[in-house]
Design an enzyme around this catalytic site. Structure first.
Site, PDB file in Angstrom:
ATOM      1  N   GLU A 127       0.829  -1.211   0.000  1.00  0.00           N
ATOM      2  CA  GLU A 127       0.000   0.000   0.000  1.00  0.00           C
ATOM      3  C   GLU A 127       0.864   1.263   0.000  1.00  0.00           C
ATOM      4  O   GLU A 127       0.545   2.247  -0.655  1.00  0.00           O
ATOM      5  CB  GLU A 127      -0.973   0.008   1.186  1.00  0.00           C
ATOM      6  CG  GLU A 127      -2.120  -0.974   1.030  1.00  0.00           C
ATOM      7  CD  GLU A 127      -2.929  -0.793  -0.255  1.00  0.00           C
ATOM      8  OE1 GLU A 127      -3.034   0.347  -0.744  1.00  0.00           O
ATOM      9  OE2 GLU A 127      -3.432  -1.794  -0.789  1.00  0.00           O
ATOM     10  N   TYR A 132      -6.812   6.737   2.743  1.00  0.00           N
ATOM     11  CA  TYR A 132      -6.863   5.621   1.798  1.00  0.00           C
ATOM     12  C   TYR A 132      -6.045   4.430   2.308  1.00  0.00           C
ATOM     13  O   TYR A 132      -6.536   3.293   2.357  1.00  0.00           O
ATOM     14  CB  TYR A 132      -6.329   6.073   0.423  1.00  0.00           C
ATOM     15  CG  TYR A 132      -6.250   4.937  -0.549  1.00  0.00           C
ATOM     16  CD1 TYR A 132      -7.361   4.574  -1.293  1.00  0.00           C
ATOM     17  CD2 TYR A 132      -5.083   4.189  -0.685  1.00  0.00           C
ATOM     18  CE1 TYR A 132      -7.318   3.499  -2.159  1.00  0.00           C
ATOM     19  CE2 TYR A 132      -5.025   3.109  -1.548  1.00  0.00           C
ATOM     20  CZ  TYR A 132      -6.140   2.778  -2.276  1.00  0.00           C
ATOM     21  OH  TYR A 132      -6.086   1.696  -3.129  1.00  0.00           O
ATOM     22  N   ASP A 143      -9.980   6.563  -3.432  1.00  0.00           N
ATOM     23  CA  ASP A 143      -8.902   7.279  -4.114  1.00  0.00           C
ATOM     24  C   ASP A 143      -9.411   7.661  -5.505  1.00  0.00           C
ATOM     25  O   ASP A 143     -10.608   7.532  -5.779  1.00  0.00           O
ATOM     26  CB  ASP A 143      -7.635   6.413  -4.185  1.00  0.00           C
ATOM     27  CG  ASP A 143      -7.802   5.227  -5.132  1.00  0.00           C
ATOM     28  OD1 ASP A 143      -8.956   4.915  -5.493  1.00  0.00           O
ATOM     29  OD2 ASP A 143      -6.797   4.626  -5.529  1.00  0.00           O
ATOM     30  N   CYS A 203     -16.034  -1.167 -21.065  1.00  0.00           N
ATOM     31  CA  CYS A 203     -17.430  -1.378 -20.646  1.00  0.00           C
ATOM     32  C   CYS A 203     -18.008  -2.685 -21.170  1.00  0.00           C
ATOM     33  O   CYS A 203     -18.783  -3.343 -20.478  1.00  0.00           O
ATOM     34  CB  CYS A 203     -18.292  -0.208 -21.099  1.00  0.00           C
ATOM     35  SG  CYS A 203     -17.757   1.352 -20.378  1.00  0.00           S
TER      36      CYS A 203
HETATM   37  S1  SF4 Z   1     -19.684  -0.216 -17.421  1.00  0.00           S
HETATM   38 FE1  SF4 Z   1     -17.970   0.999 -18.067  1.00  0.00          FE
HETATM   39  S2  SF4 Z   1     -18.153   2.894 -16.958  1.00  0.00           S
HETATM   40 FE2  SF4 Z   1     -19.496   1.439 -15.951  1.00  0.00          FE
HETATM   41  S3  SF4 Z   1     -18.245   0.600 -14.302  1.00  0.00           S
HETATM   42 FE3  SF4 Z   1     -18.021  -0.746 -16.067  1.00  0.00          FE
HETATM   43  S4  SF4 Z   1     -16.200  -0.018 -17.155  1.00  0.00           S
HETATM   44 FE4  SF4 Z   1     -16.855   1.574 -15.730  1.00  0.00          FE
END
Ligand code: SF4
Length: 343
Positions: A39, A118, A136, A198
């Site tokens: 850490e 943190y 963080d 995503c």
């Molecule tokens: S969907 Fe995309 S923006 Fe949402 S937490 Fe997952 S990676 Fe992050």
């Protein structure tokens, strides 16, 4: 509604982490000491960069006891290259304190020098399963995206203040250590600052910014203006050795570089002794919001580094024989530049 979101998020996150956590040396056979060292090292440094330092550190100082008995110069030398040396000093001090008086709770860790919210939360939750959320930049980013928080934060401190209660609300109270590790892991390898992944994200089904197409807007910070200044330094060497002095920029930047060595700064007094030769190297470094262009000059006159040190202009300098340079507690940029200058 929120409670459903929180528990769905926790379960998706923990499930993903149990199958996808990176294998890291402080995660296999975990110990309090490994957690604390990792850490500290991760406070301003990325995992990829700190890994070899962590492995070497464990060989040199395998326990709180071994670290507490080490002398400061060896500790700083082992740290050299990781930057922000105040962390090494605090870790050393923390080991010395821990050996005399072990601490465990978040509050107690927070009282140790060099440990902020943190790190105290990470240590207390990972090593002692205390229910306190880590917050963080990574966590701010993930939670802002998760909830599609698009407001502009003036500073990171303002964002921390707003996001901390939310982070504690989302924290798994039954498995806080693993939850915190999982959240940090998600921010590090999936919900990254640039190009978040995503499509493969385990929590996309409950991510508001993904659903609203606002990922690119969260989080938003006002731009901080960077400043730049130029410094002149000397490369003073003879056939066997060269000169260094304790860092001068350390005094300006809250002693972060205090005690570490750098090439001697060029002052008018020094210039009157050794003259001004050629510009032989230009390097760039950044400390906090400031960039430094450092120009390194040779002296105009032939010098003998040993006799220079008897002059008041160079009395704070140390003379380093070439073959001892690897063992120096030098700041990272200067260590790299010295290697180039000696080639
Ligand atoms: S969907 Fe995309 S923006 Fe949402 S937490 Fe997952 S990676 Fe992050």
């Amino acid at each position: 509604m929120r409670l459903i979101l929180e528990s769905k998020f926790q379960s998706l996150l923990l499930n993903w982490y149990s199958k996808n956590a990176r294998i890291l040396p402080w995660r296999s056979k975990p110990s309090l000491y490994k957690t604390v060292v990792s850490e500290f090292m991760l406070q301003q440094t990325q995992v990829k960069t700190m890994l070899p330092y962590f492995e070497r550190w464990m060989r040199l100082f395998p326990s709180f006891e071994a670290l507490s008995e080490a002398n400061e110069s060896n500790v700083l030398t082992a740290w050299a290259g990781l930057g922000y040396y105040a962390r090494a000093k605090c870790l050393h001090e923390c080991a010395r304190g821990f050996v005399k008086n072990p601490v465990n709770s978040y509050r107690q860790w927070l009282n140790c020098k060099g440990i902020g919210d943190y790190t105290a939360a990470a240590i207390a939750s990972i090593a002692f399963d205390e229910a306190v959320a880590v917050v963080d930049g990574n966590v701010i980013r993930v939670l802002c995206r998760l909830l599609s928080i698009t407001e502009s934060f003036k500073t990171k401190e303002v964002a921390l203040k707003i996001i901390r209660p939310i982070a504690n609300q989302f924290l798994s109270k039954t498995n806080p250590g693993k939850y915190n590790e999982a959240l940090m892991e998600l921010g590090a390898i999936v919900c990254t600052k640039q190009k978040p992944r995503c499509e493969v994200c385990p929590v996309k089904s409950c991510c508001k910014s993904y659903q609203k197409d606002t990922v690119h807007l969260c989080p938003h910070f006002f731009q901080v203006k960077r400043t730049c200044c130029t410094m002149q330094r000397y490369w003073i060497r003879d056939t066997h050795a060269f000169l260094l002095e304790p860092s001068t920029v350390g005094k300006v930047f809250r002693n972060t570089l205090q005690g570490l060595l750098e090439l001697p700064i060029m002052t008018p007094q020094r210039m009157s002794v050794v003259g001004l030769g050629k510009l032989i190297f230009t390097g760039k470094r950044s400390i906090g919001p400031k960039d430094f262009i450092e120009q390194i000059y040779s002296p105009q006159k032939q010098v003998n580094s040993q006799s220079l040190m008897s002059l008041p202009e160079f009395s704070n300098c140390v003379r380093v024989p070439f073959d001892q340079r690897q063992r120096l507690a030098c700041t990272g940029p200067h260590k790299r530049w010295i290697s180039k200058l000696l080639q």
